[in-house]
Design an enzyme around this catalytic site. Structure first.
Site, short mmCIF file in Angstrom:
data_model
loop_
_atom_site.label_atom_id
_atom_site.label_comp_id
_atom_site.label_asym_id
_atom_site.label_seq_id
_atom_site.Cartn_x
_atom_site.Cartn_y
_atom_site.Cartn_z
N ASP A 7 -46.90 -29.75 55.44
CA ASP A 7 -46.54 -28.39 55.09
C ASP A 7 -45.94 -27.78 56.36
O ASP A 7 -46.09 -28.32 57.45
CB ASP A 7 -47.80 -27.63 54.64
CG ASP A 7 -47.54 -26.17 54.38
OD1 ASP A 7 -46.58 -25.85 53.65
OD2 ASP A 7 -48.29 -25.34 54.92
N ASP A 9 -45.42 -23.76 57.14
CA ASP A 9 -45.91 -22.47 57.64
C ASP A 9 -47.42 -22.49 57.86
O ASP A 9 -48.18 -22.91 56.98
CB ASP A 9 -45.55 -21.37 56.66
CG ASP A 9 -44.04 -21.26 56.46
OD1 ASP A 9 -43.32 -21.42 57.46
OD2 ASP A 9 -43.60 -21.05 55.32
#
Length: 230
Positions: A7, A9
């Site tokens: 991922d 953020d």
């Protein structure tokens, strides 16, 4: 080749890249001050699990409606240098380097617009990106196109990440055997439960508690010392 899937953020970056881009647009005169407040409202919906990603994409792209994709891409080096690069976790860069040395194939999968994620991935030296693809529409009488404000295809958000990843695996001839997935968010629970090696990375409280209860690996990194705006 084993995959190391990340991922973006709050996992590789101490912050939300979409929100940072909204701040960039305001600071550079492409949007008014109320744009940040609007982005914050959407962020609250994301945290609450009620976000309509298509609505958010339409909102975020509105200030770029008059620009071609080439003009948008031309903004990215300044955005990366001033707003994003200072927020990359030092440990994230080290982990990416270690995964490369181990022969893993690196993939970033994100619920952020693809033009943002690809620019960040370039900064991080990651070639494979799955992010929210955007519809393009003509903006001049020539061949230039711009972003219409609509999502193209399945957005890589929640279960959409699995749909996009499975399509990519088939296209690339890869498999999930031995795959790692690093994420901070309960929004990524479907994919964390799919991989052989889920890693809760800088997790929020809910994911931290779940990871501990399931015996998943859990890592936390110190925030980078940076002056980039939130």
């Amino acid at each position: 080749m084993a995959l190391a899937i990340f991922d973006l953020d709050e996992t590789l970056v101490a912050g939300d890249s979409a929100s940072l881009f909204c701040r960039f647009l305001v600071d550079h005169g492409f949007a008014g001050d109320d744009f940040v407040a609007g982005d914050r409202a959407f962020s609250e919906q994301y945290s609450a699990g009620t976000l309509d990603m298509r609505d958010y994409v339409c909102f975020q792209l509105a200030p770029l409606a008059h620009m071609s994709t080439r003009q948008v891409d031309a903004l990215m080096p300044v955005f990366i240098k001033e707003y994003l690069a200072p927020r990359v976790y030092t440990d994230a860069r080290e982990l990416l380097a270690a995964c490369r040395a181990q022969g893993k194939r690196l993939v970033i999968i994100s619920a952020t617009a693809a033009f943002i994620v690809r620019a960040i991935a370039k900064e991080l030296g990651v070639e494979d990106v799955l992010a929210i693809e955007l519809e393009e529409t003509p903006v001049t009488e020539g061949t230039d196109t711009g972003y219409s404000g609509e999502v193209a295809g399945v957005p890589s958000f929640r279960e959409g990440k699995i749909i996009r990843l499975k399509a990519w695996l088939e296209e690339q001839g890869e498999s999930m055997d031995g795959a790692y997935f690093y994420s901070d968010s309960m929004n990524d629970l479907p994919l964390l439960e799919l991989v052989e090696h889920p890693v809760a990375t800088n997790p929020d409280q809910s994911l931290s508690e779940l990871a501990l209860s399931r015996g998943w690996q859990l890592i936390r990194w110190p925030a980078p010392a940076c002056a980039a705006p939130v």
